[in-house]
Structure formats: C-alpha cells, structure tokens
Design an enzyme around this catalytic site. Structure first.
Site, PDB file in Angstrom:
ATOM      1  N   PRO A  46       0.929  -1.405   0.108  1.00  0.00           N
ATOM      2  CA  PRO A  46      -0.015  -0.124   0.056  1.00  0.00           C
ATOM      3  C   PRO A  46       0.951   1.119  -0.016  1.00  0.00           C
ATOM      4  CG  PRO A  46      -0.587  -1.500   1.947  1.00  0.00           C
ATOM      5  CD  PRO A  46       0.527  -2.046   1.186  1.00  0.00           C
ATOM      6  N   LYS A  47       0.514   2.175  -0.647  1.00  0.00           N
ATOM      7  CA  LYS A  47       1.183   3.577  -0.760  1.00  0.00           C
ATOM      8  C   LYS A  47       0.489   4.345   0.298  1.00  0.00           C
ATOM      9  CE  LYS A  47       2.473   7.318  -3.368  1.00  0.00           C
ATOM     10  NZ  LYS A  47       1.877   8.365  -2.173  1.00  0.00           N
ATOM     11  N   TRP A  48       1.395   4.706   1.500  1.00  0.00           N
ATOM     12  CA  TRP A  48       0.806   5.297   2.766  1.00  0.00           C
ATOM     13  C   TRP A  48       0.780   6.747   2.568  1.00  0.00           C
ATOM     14  CZ3 TRP A  48      -1.015   2.022   6.459  1.00  0.00           C
ATOM     15  CH2 TRP A  48      -0.797   0.846   6.461  1.00  0.00           C
ATOM     16  N   ASP A 193      -3.292   6.211  -0.693  1.00  0.00           N
ATOM     17  CA  ASP A 193      -3.626   6.687  -1.884  1.00  0.00           C
ATOM     18  C   ASP A 193      -2.957   5.918  -3.099  1.00  0.00           C
ATOM     19  OD1 ASP A 193      -1.393   7.250  -1.260  1.00  0.00           O
ATOM     20  OD2 ASP A 193      -1.227   9.227  -1.840  1.00  0.00           O
ATOM     21  N   GLY A 194      -2.888   4.653  -3.303  1.00  0.00           N
ATOM     22  CA  GLY A 194      -2.324   3.839  -4.156  1.00  0.00           C
ATOM     23  C   GLY A 194      -1.519   2.844  -3.764  1.00  0.00           C
TER      24      GLY A 194
END
Length: 374
Positions: A46-48, A193-194
C-alpha cells in the site's frame, strides 16, 4: 554517502554520528506509472499517506529524518519509546509516519503536528498519537544493507518487526498482483492513495526513482470561482484557478486549485476571464473571505506552513464557468493535491458542481491495512 550528493542539503555541522549509516540519507523514490506492473520480479505494498521518515537507532540513541533531510523527532515525541522498544539495537529503517482516525489515515491531522510550540506538539501527541509503518531496512546489527537486494531486505525487516506491537507496524506486502489490485480498490477510503511496486532484485538506491507507484485518479466538474495572478505576470497571466463545489445545503466550498497551464494559455485565460471579473464580488459566495483577505487573512484552509511567504491573494469571478479536473483523493472536503486541468465544460452549469458527483470509497478497517501478507 557524500553530503555533496544530497540535493539542497546544507551541512550544519551538528548532524548526529555514531550510527552504522550516518544521516542524512536521501530516501529511495518512486515514479508514477499508469498500470500495475506485471511479472515475477515485483513486490507490492500500500502507498501510505503520511510523512516519509528514516529512523536511525544505535543503542538508546534515536534520530528520525524527513524526506527533505530534516529532523522529525521533536514533532513526534510519542514514537521515541516504541522505537526503542521494538527496533533492533542497531538499525536504520525507512518508513512512513501516519495518524490513524476513525475513518482511516488523516493527513490533515498529521500536518498539524508540525508546530513550532513544544507545548502544542505535546498536547497533540496525546490527542492524536502517530504510528510508524516500516517498509525498508537500510542497516541492521552494524551492517549496511543498502547493497542487499529488495527481497533480502524485506526478509530481514520481517524477521525483526513481524511481531512488533502498535504503534509500530510492518507494512503489508504481497507478490500477488491480483491482491495488489484488490488493495488498490479496497483501501482508498482508508487513506491509502495507491500502491507501490518494488523490484525484488534492486538494491536500495538513495535519491533514485526506481520504484513504481500507481495512484488513484478521479475527475470532477468544479465551479471556477476565482483565480490568482501568475508571479511573472500580474494583470496579464493567470497563475491558478480557484475551484469550488456545492454541498447539499447549497454552500460553495473552496476545494483546491488547478494551475498547470502553458504560458500562452495563461495569457489567453486572462483575456477570456476578464468580463467575469466585473462586479464579481457583489454577490460572490466567498465575499466574506475576500474581505477578510484584504485584512491580511487567508481563505479558510488556503494557507499552510508550505505556503508561508507566498502571495495568497486572489481575484473573484462571477459564478458562471465550469471546469473538469482530475484529482487523486480528498482530504476532508478538499482535494489532497492540486487538480489537473482537463477541459472547460460549457455544457455544465455551476449547479451541477456538487460533492454528490465524487467517488467516495468506504473506509476499510485499519487493522486490515496494517496486517502483513507476504
């Protein structure tokens, strides 16, 4: 790493030493890609949505460095004891500092922690405590790990943080592209967010964009309610357009800006929008904000520590034009980043520009996001 290789870094002479790798160290970065990378050589995470942080530990000494190479520890005193308790005696760990709320990660709350008053920081550290999410290992037990491959660094990171208690977390990670695609959809509402994709056969490369990031993208039709002049052409060049959306009660909220225009387009926009400047303030929904601005106050939420010293003055426009923009995510009731201009929408009316049109993903349990899956 020689300090001369650090962009914008100016040695102060008081940088901490005595670590396996001494700070500052430029973090390894990612470049935006359109689709999820395919193949067997990727690990997905996950993009934190938080503050990038590299934590240096040697015995009882902790030093935390931000992405732009500045000290962070004074802003997050509540993380000192967890670092000491959960990290190996000697290590350097790359990760993200986040603040988790009832509806997911709260970047706006996180920003409030960057306050000059120690008393304010201490108060917020109790009211909105931060967490640290680890995703890479640069040094362990006196050994520089930056030359090791990603798969080796991940295995070592798991071996030391797999069972770490909150607020220390090991990021979720998977080699299954299907799971990564599921995360991309499921976790958006929780503040993720990505997705970040890391090549498994890559060493840690400070300052290099060798990772891939896949980010969410949505479109929205927004009211063009005002603008700011470009710094190189006040009166002749449009700098940015101020965007608005109506809530269910009919109030127009300032949600962000769009500003990436070629210079020729900036000049053309100044001419095109000139008629809408006439008597624009008379019945403008942001009239009170404009008047407050004249008294050296900014629009609500329009200023931040990032905009200190910038000219935040704006010019109102009659509420007639509609623009379509791309945005990545919402932060509260505003766009997290500036919107990307797509086109003007002469077929839409300002009344069409409501929050109801936006895609909103229900937040997932943060426990599911924090859980490692490799």
């Amino acid at each position: 790493m020689p300090r001369a290789g650090l962009k914008g870094y100016k040695p102060k002479g008081d940088e901490p030493t005595g670590f396996t790798i001494n700070p500052p160290v430029e973090p390894m970065l990612a470049k935006l890609t359109e689709g999820m990378p395919e193949g067997d050589n990727w690990i997905y995470e996950p993009k934190w949505d938080g503050f990038r942080a590299i934590v240096f530990k040697e015995g009882d000494t902790i030093f935390t460095q931000s992405r732009d190479l500045k000290p962070l520890d004074r802003y997050f005193p509540e993380l000192l004891k967890p670092y000491l308790a959960s990290f190996p005696k000697s290590c350097v760990i790359d990760g993200e500092i986040v603040v988790a709320g009832d509806n997911g990660l709260e970047f706006e709350t996180l920003q409030q922690r960057l306050h000059p008053a120690a008393s304010r920081v201490e108060k917020l550290s109790k009211e909105t405590p931060a967490s640290f999410v680890a995703f890479d290992l640069l040094a362990l037990d006196g050994k520089d790990m930056r030359g090791a491959l990603q798969r080796e660094r991940r295995q070592a990171l798991e071996s030391v943080l797999q069972d770490a208690p909150a607020p220390i977390h090991l990021t979720s990670a998977t080699r299954d592209r299907g799971i990564a695609l599921e995360w991309f959809q499921r976790f958006e509402g929780g503040g993720i967010d990505g997705v970040i994709a890391r090549p498994l056969d890559q060493p840690y490369m400070p300052g290099k964009r060798v990772l891939a990031k896949v980010k969410h993208s949505h479109t929205a039709d927004c009211v063009v309610a005002g603008f700011r002049w470009h710094k190189d052409g006040p009166g002749t060049l449009i700098g940015s357009l101020l965007l608005g959306l109506y809530d269910a009660g009919g109030t127009l909220h300032h949600v962000g800006v769009t500003s990436a225009f070629p210079m020729t387009e900036r000049r053309r926009l100044a001419e095109e929008l000139a008629p809408l400047r006439e008597d624009a303030l008379k019945n403008h929904p942001w009239r009170e904000w404009a008047e407050a601005m004249q008294q050296n106050a900014h629009m609500p939420q329009a200023g931040s520590r990032w905009s200190v010293g910038k000219d935040m003055r704006w010019e109102p426009l009659q509420i007639e034009r509609v623009v379509e923009v791309k945005y990545d995510q919402l932060q509260g009731d505003r766009f997290r980043h500036g919107g990307v201009f797509v086109r003007f929408r002469p077929d839409k009316t300002p009344a069409d520009c409501t929050y109801a049109q936006l895609d909103v993903t229900p937040p997932e349990e943060l426990a599911q996001i924090f859980k490692a899956s490799y």
